[in-house]
Design an enzyme around this catalytic site. Structure first.
Site, short mmCIF file in Angstrom:
data_model
loop_
_atom_site.label_atom_id
_atom_site.label_comp_id
_atom_site.label_asym_id
_atom_site.label_seq_id
_atom_site.Cartn_x
_atom_site.Cartn_y
_atom_site.Cartn_z
N HIS A 218 -2.69 -0.05 3.55
CA HIS A 218 -2.55 1.40 3.56
C HIS A 218 -3.06 1.97 4.90
CE1 HIS A 218 -1.76 1.16 -0.73
NE2 HIS A 218 -1.46 2.45 -0.72
N HIS A 260 -11.28 -1.58 -0.87
CA HIS A 260 -11.54 -2.27 0.39
C HIS A 260 -12.98 -2.10 0.84
CE1 HIS A 260 -7.41 -3.32 1.50
NE2 HIS A 260 -7.06 -2.18 0.94
#
Ligand SMILES: CC(C)=CCC/C(C)=C/CC/C(C)=C/COP(=O)(O)O
Length: 297
Positions: A218, A260
């Site tokens: 992303h 993440h």
């Protein structure tokens, strides 16, 4: 956990292990693994003292070595002791094992800070988290940076565009998105860093490689697309600011959702930024496209 054990002043080590945290000879402490049988003699064989070292980091590093390597290391250490008749000289190779380089210490520290910070920032990782109520908004931000809406959007705009220039830009955006998917897949498959333990794997439409977290796909897409839009669309200043804020927010939401670690996103931004340069180099002009299509026929 190693346990400290006082060492007799008489069992001093040679200077070849200096710089490994070896203290002075009087009243210093040696660290000894609890998993090893302590030597019967009050003064342990000198090669053992030398190899274990007084530095707990060294002890840990050695404990994590492979059995083969340990065996090789122990053999070479024995050889060095016997061949020098008590004067202990470590082979070059072993000195490097005993001295963790500054880079590896810096990297381990960075990773430790990364894990700690990422865990603290993962405040939307589940509904029960401290900011769990913001999770649905974060998931909307996640979808806004997902590959599928971007690919469909670019294809739709290319189809709908009535100018050749518009079609060219959208075609290159499509090419950039595909390139991004390929590059991120390759890096994820090579690095294979697991996602944070607090992440819930409830993401929409993922590939198998997306169980890995480095780099954030992303973040690469957000950085690359933001650069692309800012360079190729004529946007008013507030819209340009909005595009940049969106990219930053997509990256931030990855950490807040617990998807993440911070370094995954930081590297993702860097990689996406560089990917845009590659897109510029590979830019497909209508002429290139026609010649490629001509070669296919
Ligand atoms: C047309 C086609 C094959 C689209 C595939 C798009 C797709 C499934 C992209 C994956 C996007 C994704 C879930 C990336 C993972 O992002 P992270 O930020 O979690 O690394």
């Amino acid at each position: 956990m190693p346990s400290p054990r006082p060492v007799r002043a008489g069992s001093a080590r040679s200077s070849s292990v200096s710089g490994v945290g070896g203290g002075n000879s009087g009243g210093r402490y040696e660290f000894m693994s609890l998993t090893r049988t302590p030597p019967l003699s009050p003064s342990p064989p000198s090669h053992l003292l030398q190899r274990q070292g007084s530095d707990p980091t060294t002890a840990r590093l050695r404990a994590s070595e492979s059995p083969n390597r340990r065996r090789r290391g122990s053999a070479s250490s024995n050889a060095s002791t016997s061949s020098t008749g008590g004067v202990q000289q470590l082979p070059e190779e072993d000195c490097m094992h005993l001295n963790p380089s500054i880079i590896s210490v810096a990297l381990s520290s960075l990773l430790a800070v990364d894990l700690w910070l990422s865990k603290r920032l993962g405040v939307c990782a589940c509904e029960e988290s401290s900011w769990g109520s913001a999770r649905p908004i974060m998931k909307l931000v996640e979808i806004s940076g997902h590959g599928i809406p971007w690919i469909i959007g670019a294809a739709y705009c290319m189809y709908k565009s009535d100018s050749a220039a518009g079609q060219e830009v959208m075609l290159n955006l499509l090419m950039a998105l595909v390139l991004d998917l390929v590059l991120v897949t390759i890096v994820k498959a090579l690095v294979r860093r697991r996602r944070p333990a607090h992440n819930r794997m409830d993401m929409f439409a993922t590939f198998s490689v997306d169980r890995y977290s480095f780099p954030s796909g992303h973040a690469t897409r957000a950085a690359m697309c933001a650069r692309f839009l800012l360079a190729h669309l004529v946007l008013a200043a507030p819209l340009r600011v909005l595009v940049m804020l969106w990219a930053v927010f997509v990256g931030l939401s990855r950490v807040l959702l617990g998807r993440h670690n911070v370094t995954d996103v930081a590297f993702g931004f860097f990689m996406g930024y560089c990917q845009y340069n590659l897109v510029e180099v590979l830019w497909l002009s209508p002429a290139t496209l026609y010649s490629m299509m001509g070669q296919l026929e």
